[in-house]
Write an enzyme that holds these catalytic residues in place. Structure first.
Site, short mmCIF file in Angstrom:
data_model
loop_
_atom_site.label_atom_id
_atom_site.label_comp_id
_atom_site.label_asym_id
_atom_site.label_seq_id
_atom_site.Cartn_x
_atom_site.Cartn_y
_atom_site.Cartn_z
N GLU A 64 50.16 71.78 47.81
CA GLU A 64 50.81 72.20 49.06
C GLU A 64 50.26 73.54 49.54
O GLU A 64 50.04 73.73 50.75
CB GLU A 64 52.32 72.28 48.85
N GLN A 65 50.04 74.46 48.60
CA GLN A 65 49.49 75.76 48.99
C GLN A 65 48.08 75.60 49.55
O GLN A 65 47.72 76.26 50.53
CB GLN A 65 49.48 76.71 47.80
N HIS B 143 54.71 81.62 45.77
CA HIS B 143 55.54 80.44 46.04
C HIS B 143 55.39 79.39 44.94
O HIS B 143 56.28 78.56 44.76
CB HIS B 143 55.17 79.84 47.40
N ASP C 138 60.67 82.60 51.67
CA ASP C 138 60.51 83.11 53.03
C ASP C 138 61.81 82.82 53.77
O ASP C 138 62.31 81.69 53.74
CB ASP C 138 59.35 82.43 53.73
N GLU D 131 54.71 91.51 55.22
CA GLU D 131 55.48 90.29 55.47
C GLU D 131 56.97 90.61 55.32
O GLU D 131 57.53 90.50 54.23
CB GLU D 131 55.08 89.18 54.49
#
Length: 253
Positions: free
Chosen positions: A77-78, A106, A113, A163
């Site tokens: 997924e990353q 993650h 997030d 972030e």
């Protein structure tokens, strides 16, 4: 005294593992993952991190006002997110805001997030301002175990742009120390290396027994750590070269 035996693989496990461009995710264990919220069943985290996140949101009355955007990701997924961002946003943007596959927090199940609830939420850069309910979350988070992982001014240390939406569970009291000293996680992991079992960092709160923190370098084979017989302790690998030990002593000791 009790002796704690730590296999070398334990260096890559625990709430304080450091994941960045230099240190990849080496613990692929998906055990302990659960949905962050029943309304967002596809967003997963480790259970300890979920329990604390819910506690913070309840404490500041933010249920439904702050929503999860992205939690645990597999390596695949990353990679897909990274490659999609390269196509859609270009290399400069992607290098700033998207970690390389196997170098993303993650993938640990300890990062989340968050966004201010709105009809349209940007997946890569969700809105999470420094005022209002989001400011309340950011202020409360270190008292419960979360840190803002990529703060402004630390870009050269973390390798990731600022972030404001990305939070990482590291556990208490580490979160409070990181916030008090203005550290990035990289700086905290290095800071704790100055303390050993004979010279421990002491964290104190009014009306509470002190907490002691120290570093133990990993050795080939099994690392042995001597602990007091009457204490509660927690050990986390730092994902680099050793272990961070936290000791809660009883009030009368």
């Amino acid at each position: 005294m009790n002796t704690v035996m730590l296999g070398k693989e334990k260096v890559h496990k625990g709430a304080l593992v450091l994941v960045n461009e230099r240190y990849p995710v080496l613990d692929g264990n998906r055990m302990g993952l659960s949905p962050v919220d029943e309304r967002f069943s596809g967003i997963l985290m480790k259970r300890d991190a979920i329990n604390v996140l819910r506690l913070i949101l309840e404490k500041i009355s933010a249920i439904g006002r702050i929503v999860p955007v992205s939690g645990y990701r597999t390596s695949e997924e990353q990679r897909e997110i990274y490659e999609n961002s390269l196509r859609e946003n270009g290399g400069e943007f992607t290098r700033k805001f998207v970690a390389l596959p196997d170098h993303s927090e993650h993938q640990t199940g300890l990062a989340i997030d968050l966004a201010l609830n709105a009809p349209d939420i940007d997946f890569i850069c969700p809105e999470f301002p420094y005022d209002g309910i989001c400011g309340d979350f950011r202020k409360a988070a270190p008292d419960y175990g979360y840190i803002e992982r990529y703060p402004a001014g630390k870009e050269k240390i973390t390798g990731i742009a600022h972030e404001p939406w990305h939070f990482r569970y590291v556990g208490f009291p580490h979160s409070a120390i990181i916030a008090q000293k203005g550290f990035a996680l990289e700086e905290y992991v290095e800071f704790i290396k100055a303390y050993n079992s004979e010279n421990r960092f002491v964290f104190e709160r009014e009306g509470k027994p002190p907490m002691e923190i120290f570093y133990v370098p990993a050795v080939s084979g099994t690392t042995r750590v001597s602990m007091p017989a009457r204490c509660i302790y927690q050990v986390s690998g730092n994902n680099a070269d050793g272990f961070i030990v936290t000791v809660w002593r009883k009030e009368n000791e």
